[in-house]
Scaffold this motif. Structure first.
Motif, PDB file in Angstrom:
ATOM      1  N   ASP A 338       0.832  -1.213   0.000  1.00 56.89           N
ATOM      2  CA  ASP A 338       0.000   0.000   0.000  1.00 56.89           C
ATOM      3  C   ASP A 338       0.866   1.262   0.000  1.00 56.89           C
ATOM      4  OD1 ASP A 338      -2.594  -1.042  -0.054  1.00 56.89           O
ATOM      5  OD2 ASP A 338      -2.587  -1.414   2.102  1.00 56.89           O
ATOM      6  N   TYR A 341       2.975   1.469  -3.511  1.00 57.77           N
ATOM      7  CA  TYR A 341       2.238   1.402  -4.771  1.00 57.77           C
ATOM      8  C   TYR A 341       2.194   2.755  -5.496  1.00 57.77           C
ATOM      9  CZ  TYR A 341      -1.661   0.318  -7.962  1.00 57.77           C
ATOM     10  OH  TYR A 341      -2.467   0.136  -9.063  1.00 57.77           O
ATOM     11  N   ARG A 345       3.657   3.371  -9.270  1.00 57.52           N
ATOM     12  CA  ARG A 345       2.817   3.908 -10.344  1.00 57.52           C
ATOM     13  C   ARG A 345       3.486   5.132 -10.976  1.00 57.52           C
ATOM     14  NH1 ARG A 345      -3.440   4.075 -10.565  1.00 57.52           N
ATOM     15  NH2 ARG A 345      -2.662   4.082 -12.689  1.00 57.52           N
ATOM     16  N   ARG A 411       0.424  -5.143 -12.780  1.00 58.56           N
ATOM     17  CA  ARG A 411      -0.916  -5.706 -12.989  1.00 58.56           C
ATOM     18  C   ARG A 411      -1.347  -6.521 -11.774  1.00 58.56           C
ATOM     19  NH1 ARG A 411      -0.226 -10.156 -16.909  1.00 58.56           N
ATOM     20  NH2 ARG A 411       0.619 -11.042 -14.987  1.00 58.56           N
ATOM     21  N   ALA A 414      -1.999  -4.274  -8.746  1.00 59.29           N
ATOM     22  CA  ALA A 414      -3.267  -3.562  -8.888  1.00 59.29           C
ATOM     23  C   ALA A 414      -4.445  -4.476  -8.551  1.00 59.29           C
ATOM     24  CB  ALA A 414      -3.398  -3.011 -10.304  1.00 59.29           C
ATOM     25  N   LEU A 417      -4.703  -4.890  -4.836  1.00 64.64           N
ATOM     26  CA  LEU A 417      -5.199  -3.688  -4.161  1.00 64.64           C
ATOM     27  C   LEU A 417      -6.553  -3.243  -4.711  1.00 64.64           C
ATOM     28  CD1 LEU A 417      -1.819  -1.717  -3.960  1.00 64.64           C
ATOM     29  CD2 LEU A 417      -2.913  -3.090  -2.181  1.00 64.64           C
ATOM     30  N   ASP A 418      -7.194  -4.112  -5.497  1.00 65.07           N
ATOM     31  CA  ASP A 418      -8.534  -3.835  -6.027  1.00 65.07           C
ATOM     32  C   ASP A 418      -8.571  -2.577  -6.892  1.00 65.07           C
ATOM     33  OD1 ASP A 418      -9.609  -6.079  -4.665  1.00 65.07           O
ATOM     34  OD2 ASP A 418      -9.740  -4.891  -2.827  1.00 65.07           O
ATOM     35  N   ASP A 419      -7.507  -2.351  -7.627  1.00 58.80           N
ATOM     36  CA  ASP A 419      -7.453  -1.223  -8.569  1.00 58.80           C
ATOM     37  C   ASP A 419      -7.682  -1.797  -9.968  1.00 58.80           C
ATOM     38  OD1 ASP A 419      -6.961   1.050 -10.021  1.00 58.80           O
ATOM     39  OD2 ASP A 419      -5.053   1.522  -9.056  1.00 58.80           O
ATOM     40  N   GLU A 421      -9.099  -0.755 -12.792  1.00 58.60           N
ATOM     41  CA  GLU A 421      -8.758   0.010 -13.994  1.00 58.60           C
ATOM     42  C   GLU A 421      -7.265  -0.035 -14.273  1.00 58.60           C
ATOM     43  OE1 GLU A 421      -9.142   4.572 -15.763  1.00 58.60           O
ATOM     44  OE2 GLU A 421     -10.183   4.000 -13.909  1.00 58.60           O
ATOM     45  N   ALA A 422      -6.459   0.151 -13.220  1.00 57.84           N
ATOM     46  CA  ALA A 422      -5.003   0.089 -13.392  1.00 57.84           C
ATOM     47  C   ALA A 422      -4.564  -1.313 -13.799  1.00 57.84           C
ATOM     48  CB  ALA A 422      -4.307   0.506 -12.098  1.00 57.84           C
TER      49      ALA A 422
END
Length: 625
Positions: A338, A341, A345, A411, A414, A417-419, A421-422
């Motif tokens: 967390d 990240y 990015r 990928r 992401a 971390l429940d992202d 779209e990323a």
């Protein structure tokens, strides 16, 4: 005594050696050995040396004089600029009288001290304080169970043979501030304590017990498969590279003359910390370096004199993704993920839109371009003046294998971390880059990968070990046939028992021996010289394609045997490309030791998982024969 005056840098040699002599049963025995400018060897103390060994990571010399046996141990107090030299009489019918002469200097590891220098020697309790010159850090030399007699004297023209071979200044003058004497019966010990610290010092007995306990704790923390293997000694070797930087941790790339470098730290991190059972150190290192990220790049080097960090590497930042991935995979520490990240990015965004030195994603194929004239951004970074010896401008193979892995790692992060779209964005970029990698890097005629594509001269067909990362990294880029071909070609042409050659012997630019002055050595640094750290990715790539753990680990046997050579208990940076593969370069290299630990741990862990999986599916009962 080598003191770090601005940790972890400004390492300064203060006391070069202690010359010892023993008097026993009316006879004097010189235990020292020196070489002088005219070739004189004196005294000839080596004739009395019975053995040398490591007690964990503490060196022990054993001297035999008449019926007496004397042991000498040398160690540093962890976290302090303090060295202990302890002498113990193991066996003797009569007491042994020892005379110990410290020979001093004050210099870094790139220079020699020549000529007379006004040095202030101040008597103190049980020893002397030495001020090498005005403004120098003072240091103390203290006798334990020893009398001290101030006796200032210069000794001239010591010759350093290794410096002669390397084409460097090889003569040095040393200063004697005092002489220490002790008389010991069998079972007794005394010491000379050398320190650049203030305050009260521990006794040699307490300090030794503390250091032995600390080293045993390091062994006990390591996974059982590591501490019961030939890698046990490497657990202690690994600890010697982990140092403090400001409020965090860093890694010294190699001793004696390297500092803490971003590339070396990230490559070495999994082996030095995760494979040795020290994940908290790994987390500290990752956090420390995240603070130094600038315009999407990790620093390549922290200069010794305190200048700003240098951002001139394309691969250190990409190895950071590998290190974070290894940490998260082994620890499941989501909190650190967390925290890091957003940094990761930001790094990807900088690479996509363009970072320093021409580092940018090519919109045509999704691969990473790097480099500009006069700069060498990959680990093959030798440069002589304005001459970049191995220019690799374009799309180097290992840079793009790392880039493809970094995108795939992002990928997965992401998704964790429940992202969503990323995850789609990184997944699409990873698939495109991997597809381009397979289409563009394969050199069909050779059955291996181009070293660089889209360079000033087109594709580079030089056979080098950089292609191994396309197979050894966790997200393998090649199909099984091509991956096996890469491993087989590298095994046949580049592999040696102590590392991989940096260039095929059939290449016109190949040089078999790393010798001569600085220019001669820099010119061949990556032109056939064998690198120990590459054994790690080679063994792992071999395991990936053949799934034979014993055969893969056997690839490491030569470097494990090397632990008894050169700097005993450590792995040398480089070796000659031709037999007998003489060790060269730094005598202790972080990634050389770390990669052996990492691969040993990873293959054994994988085998344990496979064994557990097999046993879980084994029937509880069997009937018949």
């Amino acid at each position: 005594l080598v003191a770090s005056l601005r940790p972890p840098l400004q390492r300064t040699l203060m006391i070069a050696k202690l010359d010892a002599a023993a008097v026993h049963q009316g006879r004097r025995y010189d235990l020292a050995m020196n070489e002088f400018a005219d070739g004189t060897l004196a005294p000839l103390g080596y004739v009395h040396l019975d053995s040398f060994r490591l007690d964990s990571a503490i060196p022990v010399w054993t001297w035999r004089i008449g019926d007496a046996l004397i042991e000498q141990r040398v160690w540093m107090s962890h976290g302090e600029n303090t060295t202990y030299a302890q002498y113990a009489v193991v066996r003797a019918r009569e007491p042994v009288h020892l005379e110990l002469t410290p020979l001093c200097t004050y210099r870094d590891y790139h220079a020699q001290n020549r000529g007379y220098r006004e040095t202030l020697v101040t008597p103190i309790a049980d020893g002397v304080k030495v001020d090498a010159f005005f403004g120098a850090r003072p240091y103390r030399i203290i006798g334990e169970r020893a009398s001290c007699t101030p006796a200032s004297q210069w000794w001239w023209n010591f010759r350093h043979r290794a410096e002669s071979q390397r084409g460097l200044d090889d003569l040095e003058d040393l200063f004697q501030p005092a002489r220490f004497c002790m008389t010991l019966a069998a079972g007794e010990s005394g010491a000379v304590i050398m320190t650049a610290e203030d305050g009260v010092l521990q006794s040699s007995a307490v300090s030794l017990a503390r250091e032995q306990h600390r080293q045993q704790e390091l062994i006990d923390r390591a996974p059982i498969g590591v501490r019961r293997s030939a890698c046990r000694q490497l657990v202690l070797a690994a600890d010697q590279f982990i140092v403090a930087r400001e409020s965090g941790k860093s890694v010294i790339a190699g001793y004696p003359w390297f500092g803490d470098w971003g590339r070396d730290t990230m490559i070495a991190l999994p082996g030095l910390t995760l494979a040795t059972g020290r994940p908290e150190v790994a987390a500290n290192l990752l956090r420390t370096f995240s603070r130094f990220v600038s315009e999407g790049m990790l620093p390549n080097r922290f200069p010794d004199a305190g200048e700003p960090p240098e951002y001139n590497t394309a691969d250190a930042t990409l190895w950071y993704f590998i290190a974070v991935d290894d940490y998260v995979r082994r620890t499941s520490d989501r909190s650190l993920l967390d925290e890091l990240y957003p940094v990761l990015r930001s790094i990807v965004r900088w690479h996509q839109r363009g970072a320093r030195h021409g580092i940018r994603v090519d919109a045509r194929d999704g691969l990473l371009h790097a480099g500009e004239d006069g700069v060498q951004l990959t680990w093959m970074d030798a440069k002589i003046g304005d001459w970049v010896v191995t220019p690799r401008i374009g799309k180097p193979v290992e840079i793009n294998a790392l880039w493809c892995n970094a995108l795939a790692i992002m990928r997965d992060f992401a998704l964790t971390l429940d992202d969503a779209e990323a995850a789609r964005e990184y997944g699409s970029a990873a698939e495109r880059a991997a597809r381009s990698f397979n289409e563009r890097f394969w050199y069909e005629a050779g059955g291996y990968l181009y070293d660089v594509i889209d360079g000033p001269s087109g594709a580079d067909t030089s056979l080098r070990p950089n292609q191994l990362f396309a197979v050894s990294l966790r997200r393998q880029l090649l199909d099984n046939g091509r991956a096996r071909s890469v491993v087989d070609v590298c095994a046949r042409v580049l592999w040696t028992p102590v590392g991989l050659r940096s260039l095929a012997p059939s290449d016109a630019a190949y040089v078999a021996h790393y010798v001569g002055g600085p220019r001669e050595r820099d010119a061949v640094y990556h032109q056939g010289t064998t690198w120990s750290w590459l054994l790690g990715p080679f063994a792992l790539a071999h395991y990936r394609v053949y799934n034979d753990a014993a055969a893969a680990l056997a690839c490491l046997d030569g470097v494990v045997a090397h632990l008894r050579d050169a700097c005993i208990g450590q792995v040398s940076e480089i070796f000659d490309g031709a037999p007998p593969f003489a060790p060269r370069g730094c005598f202790a290299q972080a990634w050389g030791a770390a990669e052996i630990l990492r691969v040993w741990s990873e293959i054994n862990d994988d085998q344990s998982v496979e064994q557990n999986r097999t046993e879980a599916h084994r029937p509880a009962f069997t009937h018949g024969k």
